[in-house]
Design an enzyme around this catalytic site. Structure first.
Site, mmCIF file in Angstrom:
data_model
loop_
_atom_site.group_PDB
_atom_site.id
_atom_site.type_symbol
_atom_site.label_atom_id
_atom_site.label_comp_id
_atom_site.label_asym_id
_atom_site.label_seq_id
_atom_site.Cartn_x
_atom_site.Cartn_y
_atom_site.Cartn_z
ATOM 1 N N HIS A 228 3.818 2.741 12.251
ATOM 2 C CA HIS A 228 3.170 4.073 13.078
ATOM 3 C C HIS A 228 3.702 4.754 14.117
ATOM 4 C CE1 HIS A 228 -0.952 1.572 11.814
ATOM 5 N NE2 HIS A 228 0.057 1.669 10.940
ATOM 6 N N ASP B 101 -0.133 4.431 0.934
ATOM 7 C CA ASP B 101 -0.511 5.337 2.211
ATOM 8 C C ASP B 101 0.092 4.929 3.340
ATOM 9 O OD1 ASP B 101 -2.248 3.101 2.202
ATOM 10 O OD2 ASP B 101 -3.603 4.097 3.895
ATOM 11 N N HIS C 165 0.886 -1.202 -0.060
ATOM 12 C CA HIS C 165 0.077 -0.182 0.053
ATOM 13 C C HIS C 165 0.752 1.338 0.079
ATOM 14 C CE1 HIS C 165 0.582 0.484 4.338
ATOM 15 N NE2 HIS C 165 0.199 -0.584 4.543
ATOM 16 N N ASP D 112 6.345 0.470 7.199
ATOM 17 C CA ASP D 112 5.210 0.088 6.635
ATOM 18 C C ASP D 112 4.450 1.001 5.871
ATOM 19 O OD1 ASP D 112 2.591 -0.857 7.128
ATOM 20 O OD2 ASP D 112 1.969 0.345 8.931
ATOM 21 N N GLU E 271 3.589 -6.586 4.137
ATOM 22 C CA GLU E 271 3.773 -6.176 5.275
ATOM 23 C C GLU E 271 4.780 -6.446 6.195
ATOM 24 O OE1 GLU E 271 1.777 -3.944 6.998
ATOM 25 O OE2 GLU E 271 0.180 -3.556 5.526
ATOM 26 N N GLU F 273 -5.091 1.528 2.723
ATOM 27 C CA GLU F 273 -5.049 0.463 3.483
ATOM 28 C C GLU F 273 -5.305 0.985 4.982
ATOM 29 O OE1 GLU F 273 -3.230 -2.780 5.750
ATOM 30 O OE2 GLU F 273 -2.646 -0.583 5.804
ATOM 31 N N GLU F 274 -4.532 1.972 5.455
ATOM 32 C CA GLU F 274 -4.199 2.314 6.743
ATOM 33 C C GLU F 274 -5.662 2.913 7.204
ATOM 34 O OE1 GLU F 274 -2.108 1.662 8.499
ATOM 35 O OE2 GLU F 274 -0.132 1.720 7.585
#
Length: 388
Positions: free
Chosen positions: A360, A77, A75, A107, A167, A139-140
């Site tokens: 994150h 984003d 992903h 990530d 991931e 995705e997030e």
């Protein structure tokens, strides 16, 4: 020697990190760069635009137009950096002490960079089966948008035999993950002075009935014997959660509004919660309307991520285990687009470089060692596609 216009994976990662593709914002500048870079190496790609036109997925294919290849999925984003204390610029890839720092480095722009580099490498090889790239958005924020990418690939490409979702898993082969289901809930009550409470409807107190239902289900699930599919997970059962709530205007007025998000983390094989929750909402709402007909509860689905179920003799798992040598049982409680591919007929596993513990976080990083391990994995996949 590689052509000077072929960027090494690290240089691609540097480019990707520089695009601040927070989910609330556009990802189109990143997509345009990837599109142009692939095109510069003779690789056509296809955009799948969002309904609002401010975002897009992208997929690409190299090799023969036959089924049975491998798709590398990631992903574009990332989560925000707002309020986080970074020691480096989050939008500039920075190396320090054997680590590459930057938002998304782990990530999961690290894997995306490796996948893009792999597409260019594969273009120059004599592939017997194709390599595909699947690059998604949002995705997030729930993973729901990924469905349109997968559907477009089903229609537009020969179907890959295996999907590798990159991931961060420390290059362990993850064969199962929980699904996710989330609802934004707006409870509308009827305001009266709290001394006349029986004649009004408190949105907060009615919303609390749904939250208490969640507490009861958590206790019930925790006390039950886990199913065979659920047993490897931590915790080995479906959980229900409310993390934020707002509502009310004063302590002595029954609340007219109450808003919260209620979400489920569902173990594979336990996917009936949509209907169960809606039935509970209908029951609570009926009680509210018996007092004031204008009261009610509005539900908006904000995400629905299918679980990834371990497959029996799945080709994606077999491929990833050959490429890594990892034969352990690995499952995770977070969700990925793997379930979206699986429910549409693909074999899928999660396997990517980096540690999910860095996702994150401020000063997010991927180690050089993990980045190199991810590159070696992609190189081995390409080698196998050349053998038939």
């Amino acid at each position: 020697m590689p052509s000077p216009d072929i960027l090494p994976p690290r240089a691609i990662l540097e480019k990707l990190v520089a695009f601040p593709t927070v989910s609330r914002d556009t990802n189109l500048p990143l997509i345009e760069w990837v599109e142009a870079y692939l095109a510069g190496h003779g690789i056509a790609s296809t955009r799948v635009p969002s309904d609002c036109g401010t975002k897009a997925h992208l997929y690409a294919h190299v090799g023969p137009q036959v089924a049975g290849g491998v798709a590398l999925s990631g992903h574009s984003d990332v989560v925000p950096v707002d309020g986080q204390d970074w020691s480096t610029d989050p939008w500039m890839l920075t190396e320090r002490d054997g680590k590459l720092y930057g938002r998304g480095s782990c990530d999961m722009k690290g894997f995306v960079a490796l996948a893009i580099a792999g597409m260019v490498k594969a273009k120059a090889r004599d592939l017997k089966r194709p390599l595909q790239l699947a690059l998604s958005y949002d995705e997030e924020v729930g993973c729901m948008a990924v469905a349109s990418l997968v559907e477009a690939m089903v229609e537009g490409l020969p179907q890959a035999q295996s999907v590798i979702v990159g991931e961060p898993s420390m290059m362990k082969v993850v064969t199962g993950h929980k699904g996710g289901l989330g609802f934004a809930i707006e409870v509308t009550g009827f305001e009266v002075h709290s001394s006349l409470q029986p004649y009004g409807v408190s949105a907060i107190m009615e919303g609390a009935r749904l939250i208490q239902w969640a507490n009861e289900r958590n206790a019930e699930n925790a006390a039950a014997t886990p199913s065979e599919l659920a047993a490897p997970f931590d915790p080995p059962f479906t959980t229900v959660h409310v993390g934020m709530i707002t509502g009310g205007t004063a302590h002595n007025i029954t609340a007219r509004k109450c808003n919260f998000v209620l979400s489920f983390r569902q173990v594979p094989g336990d996917m009936e919660w949509d209907g169960r929750f809606r039935a509970q909402v209908a029951e609570v709402e009926a009680g509210m309307k018996a007092i004031r007909p204008e009261a009610g509860i509005a539900l908006t689905a904000v995400f629905d991520v299918p679980a990834l179920k371990p497959e029996i003799d799945g080709p994606a798992e077999a491929l990833a285990r050959r490429m890594t040598g990892d034969n352990a049982l690995n499952v995770v409680s977070y969700g990925t687009e793997g379930g979206q591919f699986q429910v549409r007929g693909y074999s899928a596993v999660v396997c990517g470089p980096g540690d999910i513990a860095q996702a994150h976080q401020p000063d997010e990083f991927i180690t050089l060692e993990q980045f190199a391990a991810g590159e070696a994995f992609v190189d081995r996949v390409i080698d196998e596609l050349c053998t038939g």
